[in-house]
Scaffold this active site. Sequence first.
Site, PDB file in Angstrom:
ATOM      1  N   ASP A 123       0.807  -1.223   0.000  1.00  0.00           N
ATOM      2  CA  ASP A 123       0.000   0.000   0.000  1.00  0.00           C
ATOM      3  C   ASP A 123       0.842   1.275   0.000  1.00  0.00           C
ATOM      4  O   ASP A 123       2.052   1.237   0.212  1.00  0.00           O
ATOM      5  CB  ASP A 123      -0.968  -0.006   1.203  1.00  0.00           C
ATOM      6  CG  ASP A 123      -0.323  -0.569   2.476  1.00  0.00           C
ATOM      7  OD1 ASP A 123       0.915  -0.594   2.552  1.00  0.00           O
ATOM      8  OD2 ASP A 123      -1.063  -0.977   3.383  1.00  0.00           O
ATOM      9  N   ASN A 139      -7.927  -3.077  13.945  1.00  0.00           N
ATOM     10  CA  ASN A 139      -9.310  -3.372  13.542  1.00  0.00           C
ATOM     11  C   ASN A 139      -9.368  -4.560  12.585  1.00  0.00           C
ATOM     12  O   ASN A 139     -10.396  -4.834  11.973  1.00  0.00           O
ATOM     13  CB  ASN A 139      -9.960  -2.137  12.900  1.00  0.00           C
ATOM     14  CG  ASN A 139      -9.229  -1.683  11.646  1.00  0.00           C
ATOM     15  OD1 ASN A 139      -8.266  -2.312  11.205  1.00  0.00           O
ATOM     16  ND2 ASN A 139      -9.684  -0.585  11.055  1.00  0.00           N
ATOM     17  N   HIS A 158      -7.485  -4.931   9.821  1.00  0.00           N
ATOM     18  CA  HIS A 158      -7.150  -4.694   8.406  1.00  0.00           C
ATOM     19  C   HIS A 158      -5.847  -5.385   8.021  1.00  0.00           C
ATOM     20  O   HIS A 158      -4.971  -5.604   8.843  1.00  0.00           O
ATOM     21  CB  HIS A 158      -7.138  -3.193   8.057  1.00  0.00           C
ATOM     22  CG  HIS A 158      -6.004  -2.399   8.615  1.00  0.00           C
ATOM     23  ND1 HIS A 158      -6.164  -1.139   9.159  1.00  0.00           N
ATOM     24  CD2 HIS A 158      -4.678  -2.648   8.705  1.00  0.00           C
ATOM     25  CE1 HIS A 158      -4.989  -0.682   9.545  1.00  0.00           C
ATOM     26  NE2 HIS A 158      -4.064  -1.570   9.287  1.00  0.00           N
ATOM     27  N   GLU A 212      -9.840  -2.287   4.897  1.00  0.00           N
ATOM     28  CA  GLU A 212     -10.506  -1.982   6.158  1.00  0.00           C
ATOM     29  C   GLU A 212     -11.760  -2.851   6.339  1.00  0.00           C
ATOM     30  O   GLU A 212     -12.283  -3.388   5.362  1.00  0.00           O
ATOM     31  CB  GLU A 212     -10.919  -0.500   6.166  1.00  0.00           C
ATOM     32  CG  GLU A 212      -9.743   0.483   6.066  1.00  0.00           C
ATOM     33  CD  GLU A 212      -9.006   0.688   7.395  1.00  0.00           C
ATOM     34  OE1 GLU A 212      -8.922  -0.262   8.201  1.00  0.00           O
ATOM     35  OE2 GLU A 212      -8.499   1.793   7.609  1.00  0.00           O
TER      36      GLU A 212
HETATM   37  C1  F6R Z   1       1.141  -1.451   6.086  1.00  0.00           C
HETATM   38  C2  F6R Z   1       0.121  -2.458   6.272  1.00  0.00           C
HETATM   39  C3  F6R Z   1      -0.766  -2.423   7.455  1.00  0.00           C
HETATM   40  C4  F6R Z   1      -0.016  -2.741   8.750  1.00  0.00           C
HETATM   41  C5  F6R Z   1      -0.957  -2.629   9.944  1.00  0.00           C
HETATM   42  C6  F6R Z   1      -0.240  -2.897  11.247  1.00  0.00           C
HETATM   43  O1  F6R Z   1       1.840  -1.665   4.871  1.00  0.00           O
HETATM   44  O2  F6R Z   1      -0.005  -3.295   5.453  1.00  0.00           O
HETATM   45  O3  F6R Z   1      -1.799  -3.345   7.282  1.00  0.00           O
HETATM   46  O4  F6R Z   1       0.522  -4.021   8.677  1.00  0.00           O
HETATM   47  O5  F6R Z   1      -1.526  -1.357   9.989  1.00  0.00           O
HETATM   48  O6  F6R Z   1       0.635  -1.846  11.496  1.00  0.00           O
HETATM   49  P1  F6R Z   1       1.699  -1.943  12.668  1.00  0.00           P
HETATM   50  O7  F6R Z   1       2.661  -3.009  12.293  1.00  0.00           O
HETATM   51  O8  F6R Z   1       2.361  -0.590  12.686  1.00  0.00           O
HETATM   52  O9  F6R Z   1       0.952  -2.249  13.920  1.00  0.00           O
END
Ligand code: F6R
Length: 245
Positions: free
Chosen positions: A67, A136, A138, A143
């Site tokens: 992303d 959440n 994702h 989402e």
């Molecule tokens: C970012 C991504 C997100 C993160 C998620 C967890 O490229 O794919 O899905 O893996 O937001 O983020 P952290 O690791 O910062 O808790």
Amino acid sequence: MRVIRAKDYLDASRKTANVISAQVILKPDSVLGLATGSSPIGVYQQLIKWYQKGDLDFSQVRTVNLDEYVGMGPGDEQSYVAFMRRNLFDHININPQNTHLPNGLEANAAKQCACYNDLIRGLGGVDLQLLGIGHNGHIGFNEPSDCFAKGTHCVELTQNTIDANARFFENKDQVPKKAYTMGILDILQAKRVVMIVTGESKAQILKEAFCGPVTPKVPASIMQLHPDFTLIADEAAMSLVGDLL
Ligand code: F6R
């Protein structure tokens, strides 16, 4: 689904890096699907160390990231392209032309999404996808929703995600509200998937995602259906699952 229990963040990072390392050794021109956020930083640090020791060669590896924020490009410190350079690409012998992220500076969402989908297909799909999980549920920026989005698409980030990501910005207002993300189908089509989950704050969502039903309300739950999915989680993240996993 394979579950690997780790002691803590460092242990989980090393175990996850071992999986990626084996992939690169077995198939030097692997297509790695990569993630940003706090979860993979320790993994990238370990891979850099092994590269510096001469144990790993990334010269033929291709990468596609999950992303990117809409409106952000390489010049923005908080962009995911800058994150990847800072935390991995600038420290290994990967060819920058073999590293790919959605172009956050492309305002035409339909064009950018079609282009990224074509790119993934053109590379022959992802050999190994690395994932974290949002509080959440994702994955990428898919989402919680009423249905699973398939290919790369443009999403409005939820308030939960904006709040969680505010730690990387000076204030919450600076967090972009939209992102381009690979879709659930792209992630499901990866040949192998490894997810790293650590810390007590992820314990509840880990339980919902992997001990509960498969539902688009918890996007990560779809990974229960992937034929080669490995969850690497530390004790704190596993603290609510007991022996359910
Ligand atoms: C970012 C991504 C997100 C993160 C998620 C967890 O490229 O794919 O899905 O893996 O937001 O983020 P952290 O690791 O910062 O808790």
